[in-house]
Design a protein around this motif. Structure first.
Motif, PDB file in Angstrom:
ATOM      1  N   GLU A   1       0.839  -1.202   0.000  1.00  0.00           N
ATOM      2  CA  GLU A   1       0.000   0.000   0.000  1.00  0.00           C
ATOM      3  C   GLU A   1       0.875   1.254   0.000  1.00  0.00           C
ATOM      4  OE1 GLU A   1      -3.477   2.285   2.589  1.00  0.00           O
ATOM      5  OE2 GLU A   1      -3.060   0.162   2.999  1.00  0.00           O
ATOM      6  N   ALA A   2       1.977   1.212   0.757  1.00  0.00           N
ATOM      7  CA  ALA A   2       2.896   2.357   0.781  1.00  0.00           C
ATOM      8  C   ALA A   2       3.488   2.607  -0.610  1.00  0.00           C
ATOM      9  CB  ALA A   2       4.004   2.112   1.794  1.00  0.00           C
ATOM     10  N   LEU A   3       3.804   1.529  -1.327  1.00  0.00           N
ATOM     11  CA  LEU A   3       4.327   1.690  -2.692  1.00  0.00           C
ATOM     12  C   LEU A   3       3.272   2.306  -3.607  1.00  0.00           C
ATOM     13  CD1 LEU A   3       6.277  -1.681  -3.068  1.00  0.00           C
ATOM     14  CD2 LEU A   3       7.287   0.610  -3.032  1.00  0.00           C
ATOM     15  N   TYR A   4       2.038   1.828  -3.483  1.00  0.00           N
ATOM     16  CA  TYR A   4       0.978   2.393  -4.328  1.00  0.00           C
ATOM     17  C   TYR A   4       0.720   3.857  -3.980  1.00  0.00           C
ATOM     18  CZ  TYR A   4      -0.341  -2.070  -6.476  1.00  0.00           C
ATOM     19  OH  TYR A   4      -0.351  -3.228  -7.214  1.00  0.00           O
TER      20      TYR A   4
ATOM     21  N   LEU B  74       0.284   6.230 -10.714  1.00  0.00           N
ATOM     22  CA  LEU B  74      -0.799   5.250 -10.592  1.00  0.00           C
ATOM     23  C   LEU B  74      -1.967   5.668 -11.467  1.00  0.00           C
ATOM     24  CD1 LEU B  74      -1.166   2.642  -8.897  1.00  0.00           C
ATOM     25  CD2 LEU B  74      -2.632   3.976  -7.367  1.00  0.00           C
ATOM     26  N   ALA B  75      -2.529   4.702 -12.188  1.00  0.00           N
ATOM     27  CA  ALA B  75      -3.650   4.991 -13.078  1.00  0.00           C
ATOM     28  C   ALA B  75      -4.811   5.590 -12.301  1.00  0.00           C
ATOM     29  CB  ALA B  75      -4.094   3.719 -13.792  1.00  0.00           C
TER      30      ALA B  75
ATOM     31  N   ALA C 206      -5.790  -1.818  -4.221  1.00  0.00           N
ATOM     32  CA  ALA C 206      -4.746  -2.340  -5.104  1.00  0.00           C
ATOM     33  C   ALA C 206      -3.780  -3.235  -4.323  1.00  0.00           C
ATOM     34  CB  ALA C 206      -3.986  -1.187  -5.751  1.00  0.00           C
ATOM     35  N   ALA C 207      -3.439  -2.833  -3.101  1.00  0.00           N
ATOM     36  CA  ALA C 207      -2.541  -3.643  -2.270  1.00  0.00           C
ATOM     37  C   ALA C 207      -3.165  -4.990  -1.940  1.00  0.00           C
ATOM     38  CB  ALA C 207      -2.194  -2.887  -0.987  1.00  0.00           C
TER      39      ALA C 207
ATOM     40  N   ARG D 201      -1.661  -1.165 -13.536  1.00  0.00           N
ATOM     41  CA  ARG D 201      -1.860  -0.134 -12.528  1.00  0.00           C
ATOM     42  C   ARG D 201      -1.112   1.153 -12.863  1.00  0.00           C
ATOM     43  NH1 ARG D 201      -3.827  -4.257 -11.142  1.00  0.00           N
ATOM     44  NH2 ARG D 201      -4.904  -4.755  -9.208  1.00  0.00           N
ATOM     45  N   ARG D 202      -0.287   1.105 -13.869  1.00  0.00           N
ATOM     46  CA  ARG D 202       0.556   2.250 -14.186  1.00  0.00           C
ATOM     47  C   ARG D 202      -0.171   3.236 -15.117  1.00  0.00           C
ATOM     48  NH1 ARG D 202       5.937   3.194 -13.860  1.00  0.00           N
ATOM     49  NH2 ARG D 202       6.437   1.036 -13.302  1.00  0.00           N
ATOM     50  N   ARG D 203      -0.095   4.497 -14.768  1.00  0.00           N
ATOM     51  CA  ARG D 203      -0.631   5.536 -15.637  1.00  0.00           C
ATOM     52  C   ARG D 203       0.218   5.598 -16.903  1.00  0.00           C
ATOM     53  NH1 ARG D 203      -1.867  11.611 -13.492  1.00  0.00           N
ATOM     54  NH2 ARG D 203      -3.427  10.405 -12.345  1.00  0.00           N
TER      55      ARG D 203
END
Length: 212
Positions: free
Chosen positions: A137-140, A149-150, A158-159, A196-198
């Motif tokens: 979650e910290a990474l997201y 993040l998208a 997401a986590a 998940r990547r923008r």
């Protein structure tokens, strides 16, 4: 008989743990006996009990000796999603090359029933799962701050999705000896993180908006 030194006692303990890992992986935790562990270790049953309170205590020592499988190191080029991908793939690659880790996770995920004295062990394993969730979650959230993040993705959800993927893929990887799934799981991880990547264009715009 002279008493063992602390170093000798530590070596004996480590040998018992290593042999227990192999016995548990071969027989299953619930079917294996401490007598079998003692024979495999070349010590008496009393020596096993001198170092450990029982089978569940020994099981936890097996897990502790292996340590965490996944590790999220500081991201390169300030890219938390790259760090996430690298950590997940690194866990699989360690399973492939590290027999001790492979045996430990075989025991934890396939060869133990978490009932009776092992109920506390299950709770401990779930605490490890919560630690995984906090890290991912910290990474997201870091990815949100960096505009990576998208849109519409909640870091906490997401986590949890990543945790479920990770837990499932470990079981599949271990069970798929000689099958075709192992070779495809790294690709699955990359696709999971990429989803998940923008887009890079949107990321550059987001970064630009963050500049003073």
């Amino acid at each position: 008989m002279a008493r063992k030194t602390k170093a000798e006692a530590a070596r004996t303990r480590d040998r018992i743990v290593s042999c227990a890992r192999r016995v548990f992986a071969r027989r299953g935790v619930n079917m294996a006996s401490l007598d079998e562990v003692a024979r495999a270790s070349g010590v008496t049953r009393g020596a096993v009990y001198w170092h450990f309170n029982g089978k569940s205590d020994l099981f936890m020592a097996v897990r502790a000796q292996t340590g965490p499988l996944v590790s999220f190191e500081p991201p390169r080029e300030k890219d938390p999603l790259e760090a996430l991908e690298r950590g997940l793939i690194g866990a699989l690659r360690r399973l492939a090359r590290d027999e001790a880790a492979r045996d430990t996770y075989e025991v934890m995920l396939w060869r133990c029933e978490y009932v009776g004295e092992f109920a506390d062990v299950r709770r401990d394993l779930m605490e490890a799962g919560k630690s995984f969730l906090r890290q991912t979650e910290a990474l997201y959230r870091n990815a949100v701050r960096r505009g990576m993040l998208a849109a519409g993705i909640d870091p906490r959800t997401a986590a949890l999705e990543t945790f479920c993927l990770y837990a499932g893929m470990l079981k599949i990887w271990l069970a798929d000896e000689g099958g075709g799934l192992r070779s495809r799981i790294e690709k699955l991880i990359r696709a999971h993180v990429a989803s998940r990547r923008r887009s890079r264009v949107a990321t550059r715009r987001a970064r630009g908006s963050m500049k003073p």
